[in-house]
Scaffold this active site. Structure first.
Site, PDB file in Angstrom:
ATOM      1  CD  GLU A  65     -24.179  23.272  -7.977  1.00  0.00           C
ATOM      2  OE1 GLU A  65     -22.933  23.396  -8.083  1.00  0.00           O
ATOM      3  OE2 GLU A  65     -24.983  24.104  -8.452  1.00  0.00           O
ATOM      4  CG  HIS A 134     -30.613  26.857 -17.289  1.00  0.00           C
ATOM      5  ND1 HIS A 134     -29.544  27.134 -18.098  1.00  0.00           N
ATOM      6  CD2 HIS A 134     -30.248  27.269 -16.047  1.00  0.00           C
ATOM      7  CE1 HIS A 134     -28.575  27.702 -17.387  1.00  0.00           C
ATOM      8  NE2 HIS A 134     -28.974  27.790 -16.142  1.00  0.00           N
TER       9      HIS A 134
END
Lengths: 339, 328
Positions: A65, A134
């Site tokens: 990322e 998450h």
């Protein structure tokens, strides 16, 4: 907003359609991220794009990322309009420098001589026992830091218009979509998010809130999934003779303080619903927007229905205990009247 | 390929301009900061990272670049900016925090941005890598000419983001070159104490790209290696890595007492100052006359003087300008 025979889309399909339509007319738009190609996005929001546009413009990336969000900044400064996906907003921890020190600051540090036209789309939200790495929303974290616009659609119509507006914006836009609104086969979806969505391309103004339901006794302000909780709470309140107005913020940055203030000036009561953590976040900001402007409009102290300041647990009973829901909003209103 | 006479003159001119610029900044930096040193005071407040000694890297690489090519620089960016052709007046004014600066005083010396020559900085270690790789991707996707060069320090290769960007550049075969300025020190921690291997060019093999290490801050060897890497990138053959052994003649920042340096290290480095060395080389090789080099030095000094004068005489920004240019 739904009429018979009108085309309804899920948010996932609305996002993909907006991107596809823009890519057809603007060759500088491209998409990159993890699993956005062959898989069509873990949340379906890039489905069909690889088939139409090919792997050059629909780029699956390595799990890097920092590199690919940083690369999007460099590409945006060089004339491209990247749409980049951070699969879960929780993953910001591995790449935040690229987001808040590069993407969000390079326009300012260049005195406006560089534009950074990029969209960072990212999934938010829990409720399905994915635990604390998450399931977060982190709206306040992103909205707190200057230099990025932040939008959070609650339905497919807004999702499409916001995506098109975001891709055309010369500043970076963080596009936060909630997993429980997305319309995935593997995760239950709030039916209210799947609404009529016009086929033609259109934009929704970034920084403009919507009154999702008109009312006169209390204003419930929320964003994303929380808007649906608020609408359900408003229906429950109506049965008890209370008229609730629901404000869908749509954008967190810029924040449409005028629409919030106007509504609270009318109702005199404010409840903010936020699936993000309670402290130092969106709920406090919305309340401050009213109280520092004109505290005299309030007939009762404002209330917050937000995620408690704890990591998100796995066990279903614990997570559900922490999440906002319509009953908690109704209870907040009752508590407000009792006080 | 050795630099031509004209290229050597260009390299020497930019090295001297950079050094004279740093000398001017160093002199002014302490104005208003005595008798008690406070970084917040004086006409140039804030941190100041000077590039004295590292000039050969900037000129050896940028000799092969044009305005359309992209460079991302570090927290120590002056030599790189000068060699890339960043407007010196506006750059000086930015370092003084003036309205006429590159970004009107919003960035300062660690955040120099000049869109006219595609130059950008990040003050965070290794974080120029991603944007340079992205610019290279942009050129490839648009089928537009141009390469992107990320300058980093040797400390940056110990950042995860450096490795991510190297892998991305190689996986996508992008027109990208990473240039490591190895000045042997990450502030006070030596490369030896922080890095598993001594030759970071070896790391290129992890990404299937060529890597070379240049010894002894040699501008000619840097020129040759950069020429090869940049040609390779322009021809679509993919990215390269270059590490240069260079010398930080100043402290990490101004005010750094450098007590961590071994005794005698600084004196030995000054003996190897690349500017007199290149001057001697050019004279020995018949690449320039004494008069030509004297003229270059005088012109460089005058150019710096003009820039510093422009900066000093420029107006401060209006305080409320702080609230503008957040969005495009």
């Amino acid at each position: 907003m739904n009429k018979p025979n009108e085309r309804k889309l899920t948010i996932a399909r609305a996002m993909a359609e907006a991107v596809a339509q823009e890519m057809r007319v603007d060759p500088s738009v491209f998409v990159m991220g993890e699993d956005i190609g062959k898989l069509g996005g873990v949340y379906g929001n890039t489905r069909g794009l690889l088939e139409e546009f090919g792997a050059e413009r629909i780029r699956d990336t390595p799990i890097s990322e920092t590199a690919f969000i940083g690369a999007a900044v460099g590409a945006a400064q060089d004339g491209m309009r990247p749409v980049v996906e951070l699969m879960f907003v929780d993953f910001f921890g591995v790449c935040f420098d690229a987001i808040y020190n590069l993407m969000a600051k390079n326009i300012y540090f260049s005195g406006g001589n560089f534009k950074v036209p990029m969209v960072l789309m990212t999934s938010t939200g829990g409720g399905y026992s994915d635990a604390g790495q998450h399931s977060q929303c982190l709206y306040g974290t992103f909205a707190h830091l200057p230099g990025m616009k932040v939008v959070c659609p609650s339905n497919a119509y807004d999702a499409k218009g916001l995506m098109t507006a975001a891709m055309r914006d010369d500043s970076p836009v963080v596009y936060m979509y909630h997993k429980s609104l997305q319309g995935m086969g593997w995760l239950a979806t709030e039916p209210g998010a799947t609404v009529h969505t016009p086929e033609e391309s259109y934009t929704l103004e970034i920084g403009k809130a919507k009154v999702a339901r008109e009312g006169s006794d209390v204003t419930i302000v929320s964003v994303g999934m929380g808007v649906h909780h608020a609408l359900k709470a408003a229906a429950q309140l109506e049965e008890k003779g209370t008229s609730a107005e629901v404000v869908d913020l749509v954008s967190l940055v810029p924040l449409d303080r005028d629409t919030i203030r106007k509504s609270v000036a009318k109702t005199g009561r404010l409840i903010v619903v936020d699936e993000d953590y309670m402290s130092y976040g969106v709920s406090g900001e919305v309340i401050a927007s009213v109280t520092e402007h004109d505290i005299s409009v309030l007939k009762a102290a404002p209330k917050r229905v937000a995620y408690p300041d704890v990591p998100i647990p796995f066990a279903r009973v614990m997570e559900q205990y922490c999440l906002p829901n319509p009953d908690k909003i109704v209870a907040a209103f009752d508590g407000m009247n009792a006080a | 390929m050795a630099p031509t006479r004209e290229q050597q003159h260009w390299m020497y001119r930019n090295m001297v301009t950079s050094r004279k610029f740093e000398e001017a900044i160093a002199g002014i930096y302490f104005e208003g900061k005595t008798p008690v040193f406070s970084m917040a005071d004086g006409p140039i407040p804030g941190e100041m990272h000077l590039s004295d000694g590292q000039e050969p890297v900037a000129v050896g690489v940028c000799a092969h670049l044009n305005a359309g090519d992209v460079v991302t620089a570090t927290h120590r960016p002056h030599h790189q900016a000068i060699a890339k052709g960043v407007d010196l007046d506006k750059m000086a004014a930015e370092i003084f925090g003036k309205k006429s600066g590159l970004s009107g005083g919003r960035g300062g010396h660690m955040h120099l941005f000049d869109a006219d020559v595609n130059f950008a900085c990040s003050g965070i270690i290794a974080q120029g890598m991603g944007p340079a790789v992205g610019a290279a991707l942009s050129r490839k996707m648009q089928n537009k000419p141009g390469v992107a060069v990320a300058f980093v320090g040797e400390g940056a290769v110990n950042q995860g983001g450096w490795h991510e960007a190297m892998n991305l550049a190689a996986t996508w075969n992008l027109p990208f070159v990473c240039v490591i300025e190895d000045n042997a020190w990450g502030i006070s921690v030596s490369k030896e104490d922080s890095t598993a291997i001594s030759n970071n060019a070896e790391r290129a093999s992890a990404y299937g790209m060529p890597g070379v290490r240049i010894a002894d801050n040699d501008p000619y060897a840097i020129f040759e290696a950069a020429g090869e890497a940049i040609s390779r990138a322009r021809e679509g053959k993919g990215p390269s890595l270059i590490e240069v052994e260079t010398y930080r003649l100043a402290g990490h920042f101004m005010g750094d007492a450098e007590g961590y340096r071994p005794e005698g290290e600084k004196d030995a480095l000054f003996e190897k100052d690349p500017i007199p060395k290149m001057r001697a080389n050019m004279l020995a090789d018949g690449m320039a006359s004494v008069a030509e080099l004297d003229t270059i030095e005088a012109e460089a000094a005058a150019r710096v003087e003009t820039a510093i004068k422009f900066a000093r005489e420029s107006a401060d920004p209006a305080p409320e300008d702080a609230l503008t240019s957040v969005f495009a």
